[in-house]
Enzyme design. Sequence first.
Site, mmCIF file in Angstrom:
data_model
loop_
_atom_site.group_PDB
_atom_site.id
_atom_site.type_symbol
_atom_site.label_atom_id
_atom_site.label_comp_id
_atom_site.label_asym_id
_atom_site.label_seq_id
_atom_site.Cartn_x
_atom_site.Cartn_y
_atom_site.Cartn_z
ATOM 1 N N GLY A 80 0.844 -1.179 0.036
ATOM 2 C CA GLY A 80 0.006 0.037 -0.014
ATOM 3 C C GLY A 80 0.784 1.088 -0.052
ATOM 4 C CE1 TYR A 144 6.577 4.621 -4.984
ATOM 5 C CE2 TYR A 144 8.313 4.358 -6.829
ATOM 6 C CZ TYR A 144 7.482 3.701 -6.133
ATOM 7 O OH TYR A 144 7.286 2.475 -6.264
HETATM 8 P P1 NAI Z 1 -0.861 0.802 -7.183
HETATM 9 O O1 NAI Z 1 -0.668 2.299 -7.181
HETATM 10 O O2 NAI Z 1 -1.490 0.320 -8.227
HETATM 11 O O3 NAI Z 1 -1.428 0.743 -5.638
HETATM 12 C C1 NAI Z 1 -1.231 1.001 -4.655
HETATM 13 C C2 NAI Z 1 -2.325 0.879 -3.741
HETATM 14 O O4 NAI Z 1 -1.934 1.664 -2.178
HETATM 15 C C3 NAI Z 1 -3.538 1.471 -4.112
HETATM 16 O O5 NAI Z 1 -4.518 0.596 -4.455
HETATM 17 C C4 NAI Z 1 -3.656 2.864 -3.195
HETATM 18 O O6 NAI Z 1 -5.311 2.877 -3.164
HETATM 19 C C5 NAI Z 1 -3.090 2.172 -2.017
HETATM 20 N N1 NAI Z 1 -2.889 3.335 -1.434
HETATM 21 C C6 NAI Z 1 -2.260 4.629 -1.576
HETATM 22 N N2 NAI Z 1 -2.408 5.525 -0.616
HETATM 23 C C7 NAI Z 1 -2.934 4.718 0.690
HETATM 24 C C8 NAI Z 1 -3.212 4.940 2.107
HETATM 25 N N3 NAI Z 1 -2.769 6.280 2.469
HETATM 26 N N4 NAI Z 1 -3.772 4.116 2.736
HETATM 27 C C9 NAI Z 1 -4.029 2.943 2.200
HETATM 28 N N5 NAI Z 1 -3.694 2.396 1.002
HETATM 29 C C10 NAI Z 1 -3.228 3.556 0.045
HETATM 30 O O7 NAI Z 1 0.686 0.206 -7.414
HETATM 31 P P2 NAI Z 1 1.049 -1.221 -7.538
HETATM 32 O O8 NAI Z 1 1.616 -1.125 -9.179
HETATM 33 O O9 NAI Z 1 0.223 -1.924 -7.314
HETATM 34 O O10 NAI Z 1 2.277 -1.474 -6.862
HETATM 35 C C11 NAI Z 1 2.137 -2.115 -5.487
HETATM 36 C C12 NAI Z 1 3.339 -1.670 -4.568
HETATM 37 O O11 NAI Z 1 4.564 -1.981 -5.344
HETATM 38 C C13 NAI Z 1 3.761 -0.134 -4.249
HETATM 39 O O12 NAI Z 1 4.129 -0.307 -2.997
HETATM 40 C C14 NAI Z 1 4.787 0.255 -5.335
HETATM 41 O O13 NAI Z 1 5.457 1.312 -4.886
HETATM 42 C C15 NAI Z 1 5.595 -1.027 -5.378
HETATM 43 N N6 NAI Z 1 6.069 -1.092 -6.578
HETATM 44 C C16 NAI Z 1 5.292 -1.509 -7.668
HETATM 45 C C17 NAI Z 1 6.150 -1.741 -8.922
HETATM 46 C C18 NAI Z 1 5.186 -2.103 -10.202
HETATM 47 O O14 NAI Z 1 6.008 -2.119 -11.155
HETATM 48 N N7 NAI Z 1 3.911 -2.243 -10.398
HETATM 49 C C19 NAI Z 1 7.460 -1.375 -9.061
HETATM 50 C C20 NAI Z 1 8.224 -1.056 -8.023
HETATM 51 C C21 NAI Z 1 7.353 -0.923 -6.751
HETATM 52 C C1 15L Z 2 7.790 1.901 -9.747
HETATM 53 O O1 15L Z 2 8.145 1.920 -8.506
HETATM 54 C C2 15L Z 2 6.372 2.069 -9.912
HETATM 55 O O2 15L Z 2 5.589 1.710 -8.741
HETATM 56 C C3 15L Z 2 5.693 1.362 -11.302
HETATM 57 O O3 15L Z 2 4.493 2.164 -11.437
HETATM 58 C C4 15L Z 2 6.944 1.503 -12.487
HETATM 59 O O4 15L Z 2 6.506 2.823 -12.714
HETATM 60 C C5 15L Z 2 7.901 0.811 -12.130
HETATM 61 O O5 15L Z 2 8.501 1.431 -10.610
HETATM 62 C C6 15L Z 2 9.165 1.111 -12.961
HETATM 63 O O6 15L Z 2 10.318 1.560 -12.770
HETATM 64 O O7 15L Z 2 8.982 0.656 -14.055
#
Ligand code: NAI
Ligand code: 15L
Length: 275
Positions: A80, A144
């Site tokens: 989250g 971030y």
């Molecule tokens: P996303 O943005 O789709 O999901 C993040 C979730 O956290 C959202 O559903 C949002 O509503 C929730 N959130 C935001 N603020 C909040 C709060 N104050 N309280 C409770 N929930 C809150 O991101 P995604 O792609 O699913 O990524 C998941 C995790 O993995 C994140 O922490 C992201 O930083 C990390 N990440 C993801 C990458 C990717 O390629 N998808 C790459 C690197 C890291």
């Molecule tokens: C992240 O940390 C972001 O959450 C994701 O949305 C992508 O942008 C990813 O890194 C990336 O570097 O491709």
Amino acid sequence: MSQQASNNKLDRLLLTGAAGGLGKVLRERLKPYAKVLRLSDIASLAPAADASEEVVPCDLSDKAAVHALLEGCDAIVHLGGVSVERPFEEILEANIKGIFNVYEAARRHGVKRVVFASSNHVIGFYKQTEHIDAHAARRPDGYYGLSKSFGEDMAQFYFDRWGIETVSIRIGSSFPEPLNRRMMSTWLSYRDLTTLIEKSLFTPDVKHTVVYGMSANRDVWWDNSAAAHLGFVPQDSSEVFRDKVEAQPPVAPTDPNAIYQGGAFTAQGPFGDAS
Ligand code: NAI
Ligand code: 15L
């Protein structure tokens, strides 16, 4: 509270960020690893499908709510928070206060294992020509990335002070497929992500381990030898998408996407006064 039940099945596993891109995927894929999967987000979630799911809405910046959220959990997969570069004030609430609240609640409830979704943006200012391992000095590429760097320090502190173990997964780019040339190096398939989370939950004695979340891609910048004890062997590779990605227009050599490991994140902001 037992951190690991037999046969890699926890009693209750908390998944934060369950409404997000990865959260939706992991909602299904983490089910085998817990009798009950507690799903939480600030955004709305589909109701619990059956008794194997619990839906508990929560704002991670709300300390009391996070304390209640962790009650009865054996482990946490913490996704989250704000997942892209944004004004500092937003990052501060969701990611920085958020992870403090998670660890403090973990300490108070005796939760002994956290899997933290860190990010490649903690090292985003390394050049794509450089090869680094988990011990390389961090070079965050924005607020971030700084918040994820803080999260890793929080994980180390809560291990050193309180014995709470964490695997910080510096996720590269986890999407159904790589979206651009940079992601040919950073891509992490959903299958490999799930395996890495399983290893992170159940490998004994991880202390605080940092691991790069990437598939077995051809040209990688990261060395995972410091996390060999996790036994993570990725099964997928971005190579199968090469023709499709390379059909895209070329990226200028001066474009941050062609220079830095963090790509475009290195060039975002300033955001001005968000107050
Ligand atoms: P996303 O943005 O789709 O999901 C993040 C979730 O956290 C959202 O559903 C949002 O509503 C929730 N959130 C935001 N603020 C909040 C709060 N104050 N309280 C409770 N929930 C809150 O991101 P995604 O792609 O699913 O990524 C998941 C995790 O993995 C994140 O922490 C992201 O930083 C990390 N990440 C993801 C990458 C990717 O390629 N998808 C790459 C690197 C890291
Ligand atoms: C992240 O940390 C972001 O959450 C994701 O949305 C992508 O942008 C990813 O890194 C990336 O570097 O491709």
